[in-house]
Design a protein around this motif. Sequence first.
Motif, PDB file in Angstrom:
ATOM      1  N   VAL A 194     -10.562   7.880  -0.965  1.00 40.20           N
ATOM      2  CA  VAL A 194     -11.929   8.289  -1.297  1.00 40.20           C
ATOM      3  C   VAL A 194     -12.144   9.743  -0.891  1.00 40.20           C
ATOM      4  CG1 VAL A 194     -14.371   7.917  -0.696  1.00 40.20           C
ATOM      5  CG2 VAL A 194     -12.890   5.952  -1.241  1.00 40.20           C
ATOM      6  N   ASN A 195     -11.603  10.145   0.270  1.00 35.45           N
ATOM      7  CA  ASN A 195     -11.726  11.550   0.685  1.00 35.45           C
ATOM      8  C   ASN A 195     -10.969  12.488  -0.255  1.00 35.45           C
ATOM      9  OD1 ASN A 195     -13.395  11.076   2.881  1.00 35.45           O
ATOM     10  ND2 ASN A 195     -11.663  10.747   4.292  1.00 35.45           N
ATOM     11  N   GLN A 196     -10.032  11.967  -1.023  1.00 33.76           N
ATOM     12  CA  GLN A 196      -9.289  12.772  -2.002  1.00 33.76           C
ATOM     13  C   GLN A 196      -9.941  12.730  -3.392  1.00 33.76           C
ATOM     14  OE1 GLN A 196      -6.251  14.588  -1.397  1.00 33.76           O
ATOM     15  NE2 GLN A 196      -6.961  14.298   0.691  1.00 33.76           N
ATOM     16  N   GLY A 197     -11.106  12.105  -3.498  1.00 33.35           N
ATOM     17  CA  GLY A 197     -11.854  12.141  -4.755  1.00 33.35           C
ATOM     18  C   GLY A 197     -11.772  10.884  -5.606  1.00 33.35           C
ATOM     19  N   VAL A 198     -11.113   9.864  -5.138  1.00 33.02           N
ATOM     20  CA  VAL A 198     -11.049   8.619  -5.904  1.00 33.02           C
ATOM     21  C   VAL A 198     -12.349   7.842  -5.652  1.00 33.02           C
ATOM     22  CG1 VAL A 198      -9.778   6.462  -6.270  1.00 33.02           C
ATOM     23  CG2 VAL A 198      -8.533   8.574  -5.690  1.00 33.02           C
ATOM     24  N   ALA A 199     -12.967   7.379  -6.714  1.00 25.80           N
ATOM     25  CA  ALA A 199     -14.223   6.642  -6.591  1.00 25.80           C
ATOM     26  C   ALA A 199     -13.995   5.333  -5.839  1.00 25.80           C
ATOM     27  CB  ALA A 199     -14.801   6.355  -7.978  1.00 25.80           C
ATOM     28  N   GLY A 200     -14.832   5.091  -4.832  1.00 27.43           N
ATOM     29  CA  GLY A 200     -14.690   3.890  -4.017  1.00 27.43           C
ATOM     30  C   GLY A 200     -14.896   2.607  -4.817  1.00 27.43           C
ATOM     31  N   ALA A 201     -15.658   2.685  -5.911  1.00 23.23           N
ATOM     32  CA  ALA A 201     -15.907   1.493  -6.718  1.00 23.23           C
ATOM     33  C   ALA A 201     -14.637   0.998  -7.422  1.00 23.23           C
ATOM     34  CB  ALA A 201     -16.986   1.794  -7.757  1.00 23.23           C
ATOM     35  N   ARG A 202     -13.642   1.835  -7.502  1.00 23.36           N
ATOM     36  CA  ARG A 202     -12.384   1.447  -8.164  1.00 23.36           C
ATOM     37  C   ARG A 202     -11.411   0.801  -7.191  1.00 23.36           C
ATOM     38  NH1 ARG A 202     -10.289   6.965 -10.246  1.00 23.36           N
ATOM     39  NH2 ARG A 202      -8.543   5.651 -10.902  1.00 23.36           N
ATOM     40  N   ILE A 203     -11.774   0.765  -5.905  1.00 27.42           N
ATOM     41  CA  ILE A 203     -10.829   0.324  -4.876  1.00 27.42           C
ATOM     42  C   ILE A 203     -11.309  -0.964  -4.237  1.00 27.42           C
ATOM     43  CG2 ILE A 203      -9.662   0.939  -2.738  1.00 27.42           C
ATOM     44  CD1 ILE A 203     -10.222   3.896  -3.443  1.00 27.42           C
ATOM     45  N   GLU A 204     -10.435  -1.925  -4.182  1.00 29.75           N
ATOM     46  CA  GLU A 204     -10.673  -3.199  -3.502  1.00 29.75           C
ATOM     47  C   GLU A 204      -9.690  -3.257  -2.331  1.00 29.75           C
ATOM     48  OE1 GLU A 204      -9.694  -7.884  -4.595  1.00 29.75           O
ATOM     49  OE2 GLU A 204      -9.555  -6.330  -6.112  1.00 29.75           O
ATOM     50  N   THR A 205     -10.097  -3.834  -1.208  1.00 27.76           N
ATOM     51  CA  THR A 205      -9.175  -3.978  -0.072  1.00 27.76           C
ATOM     52  C   THR A 205      -8.972  -5.454   0.235  1.00 27.76           C
ATOM     53  OG1 THR A 205     -10.956  -3.797   1.541  1.00 27.76           O
ATOM     54  CG2 THR A 205      -9.789  -1.758   0.946  1.00 27.76           C
ATOM     55  N   LEU A 206      -7.798  -5.746   0.785  1.00 30.96           N
ATOM     56  CA  LEU A 206      -7.428  -7.122   1.102  1.00 30.96           C
ATOM     57  C   LEU A 206      -6.419  -7.084   2.232  1.00 30.96           C
ATOM     58  CD1 LEU A 206      -7.496 -10.152   0.205  1.00 30.96           C
ATOM     59  CD2 LEU A 206      -5.564  -9.597  -1.269  1.00 30.96           C
ATOM     60  N   SER A 207      -6.508  -8.053   3.138  1.00 34.31           N
ATOM     61  CA  SER A 207      -5.527  -8.151   4.213  1.00 34.31           C
ATOM     62  C   SER A 207      -4.730  -9.435   4.060  1.00 34.31           C
ATOM     63  CB  SER A 207      -6.215  -8.140   5.587  1.00 34.31           C
ATOM     64  OG  SER A 207      -5.233  -8.356   6.597  1.00 34.31           O
ATOM     65  N   TYR A 208      -3.425  -9.282   4.101  1.00 33.44           N
ATOM     66  CA  TYR A 208      -2.548 -10.443   4.137  1.00 33.44           C
ATOM     67  C   TYR A 208      -2.058 -10.721   5.552  1.00 33.44           C
ATOM     68  CZ  TYR A 208      -2.312 -10.448  -0.969  1.00 33.44           C
ATOM     69  OH  TYR A 208      -2.619 -10.528  -2.283  1.00 33.44           O
ATOM     70  N   GLY A 209      -2.399  -9.826   6.510  1.00 35.33           N
ATOM     71  CA  GLY A 209      -1.917 -10.030   7.877  1.00 35.33           C
ATOM     72  C   GLY A 209      -0.407 -10.125   7.889  1.00 35.33           C
ATOM     73  N   LYS A 210       0.073 -11.189   8.515  1.00 25.89           N
ATOM     74  CA  LYS A 210       1.525 -11.368   8.579  1.00 25.89           C
ATOM     75  C   LYS A 210       2.028 -12.390   7.550  1.00 25.89           C
ATOM     76  CE  LYS A 210       1.220 -14.766  12.319  1.00 25.89           C
ATOM     77  NZ  LYS A 210       1.661 -15.100  13.681  1.00 25.89           N
ATOM     78  N   GLU A 211       1.165 -12.767   6.594  1.00 21.65           N
ATOM     79  CA  GLU A 211       1.469 -13.849   5.653  1.00 21.65           C
ATOM     80  C   GLU A 211       2.446 -13.471   4.537  1.00 21.65           C
ATOM     81  OE1 GLU A 211       0.385 -16.773   6.520  1.00 21.65           O
ATOM     82  OE2 GLU A 211      -0.688 -15.850   8.183  1.00 21.65           O
ATOM     83  N   ARG A 212       2.603 -12.201   4.231  1.00 25.65           N
ATOM     84  CA  ARG A 212       3.482 -11.794   3.123  1.00 25.65           C
ATOM     85  C   ARG A 212       4.449 -10.696   3.570  1.00 25.65           C
ATOM     86  NH1 ARG A 212       0.262 -11.789  -2.590  1.00 25.65           N
ATOM     87  NH2 ARG A 212      -0.458 -13.935  -2.455  1.00 25.65           N
ATOM     88  N   PRO A 213       5.384 -11.053   4.412  1.00 30.97           N
ATOM     89  CA  PRO A 213       6.344 -10.021   4.858  1.00 30.97           C
ATOM     90  C   PRO A 213       7.268  -9.615   3.710  1.00 30.97           C
ATOM     91  CG  PRO A 213       7.030 -12.181   5.632  1.00 30.97           C
ATOM     92  CD  PRO A 213       5.684 -12.365   4.980  1.00 30.97           C
ATOM     93  N   ILE A 214       7.661  -8.338   3.688  1.00 29.79           N
ATOM     94  CA  ILE A 214       8.640  -7.910   2.684  1.00 29.79           C
ATOM     95  C   ILE A 214      10.055  -8.054   3.237  1.00 29.79           C
ATOM     96  CG2 ILE A 214       7.089  -6.425   1.420  1.00 29.79           C
ATOM     97  CD1 ILE A 214       8.249  -4.018   2.883  1.00 29.79           C
ATOM     98  N   ASP A 215      10.155  -8.244   4.552  1.00 32.20           N
ATOM     99  CA  ASP A 215      11.452  -8.516   5.174  1.00 32.20           C
ATOM    100  C   ASP A 215      11.252  -9.686   6.133  1.00 32.20           C
ATOM    101  OD1 ASP A 215      13.849  -8.575   6.656  1.00 32.20           O
ATOM    102  OD2 ASP A 215      14.087  -6.393   6.520  1.00 32.20           O
ATOM    103  N   ALA A 216      11.979 -10.770   5.902  1.00 31.44           N
ATOM    104  CA  ALA A 216      11.804 -11.979   6.713  1.00 31.44           C
ATOM    105  C   ALA A 216      12.559 -11.916   8.029  1.00 31.44           C
ATOM    106  CB  ALA A 216      12.270 -13.191   5.908  1.00 31.44           C
ATOM    107  N   GLY A 217      13.204 -10.807   8.326  1.00 33.95           N
ATOM    108  CA  GLY A 217      13.968 -10.683   9.561  1.00 33.95           C
ATOM    109  C   GLY A 217      13.075 -10.644  10.792  1.00 33.95           C
ATOM    110  N   THR A 218      13.718 -10.695  11.964  1.00 28.92           N
ATOM    111  CA  THR A 218      12.984 -10.664  13.233  1.00 28.92           C
ATOM    112  C   THR A 218      13.409  -9.471  14.081  1.00 28.92           C
ATOM    113  OG1 THR A 218      14.618 -12.141  14.212  1.00 28.92           O
ATOM    114  CG2 THR A 218      12.633 -13.168  13.290  1.00 28.92           C
ATOM    115  N   SER A 219      13.907  -8.442  13.459  1.00 28.04           N
ATOM    116  CA  SER A 219      14.328  -7.239  14.172  1.00 28.04           C
ATOM    117  C   SER A 219      13.239  -6.172  14.084  1.00 28.04           C
ATOM    118  CB  SER A 219      15.624  -6.696  13.548  1.00 28.04           C
ATOM    119  OG  SER A 219      15.371  -6.258  12.229  1.00 28.04           O
TER     120      SER A 219
END
Length: 187
Positions: free
Chosen positions: A143-168
């Motif tokens: 938004v500070n770079q000029g993108v309209a806030g109405a076009r942006i949605e936010t969502l949190s997946y927390g730890k539910e959707r890891p892209i790496d299932a490792g434990t390192s």
Amino acid sequence: MRRNRMNFDTKRAARLALIGLAAASLAACASRPTPVGPAPVAPTEPAAPTKPYTPPTSPVPQGPLPGSVQDFVINIGERIYFDTDEYVVRSDAQPVLAAQAQWLNRYPAVRIRIEGNADERGTREYNLALGARRANAVRDFLVNQGVAGARIETLSYGKERPIDAGTSEEAWAKNRNARTAITDGAR
């Protein structure tokens, strides 16, 4: 007797004449090979003026279509990473977000969703809150770079959707991220 002799000579002469006439007729009907001469020459056309050499056109670039989801993902980058337990946009992530903002300003019909993620450490509630703070940090930057806030949605997946299932530590570093997903308006 003399009379017979003359008749014989006349008959013989007539027979010889008929044989000669037949031989001449056969000779006249015989085919003769046609003389072979030089091949006929086609009339020549005036030479066309020579064209300057033009190299073949180069092939059409084979990249993602500008303004498409693939263009955004491949040429801009859809994900930035955070330090442990942090939601401040790192300095190495700022050029990626600036490029995202520039791309989004070029295609104003595109709508996005910022997905905040966390590694597996911590409680589910804590990581959902941390993912939300990360998604909001990215939203504020755009938004500070000029993108309209109405076009942006936010969502949190927390730890539910890891892209790496490792434990390192390496796996956890990959999972501490915010992803910008295009939801509408792209080509």
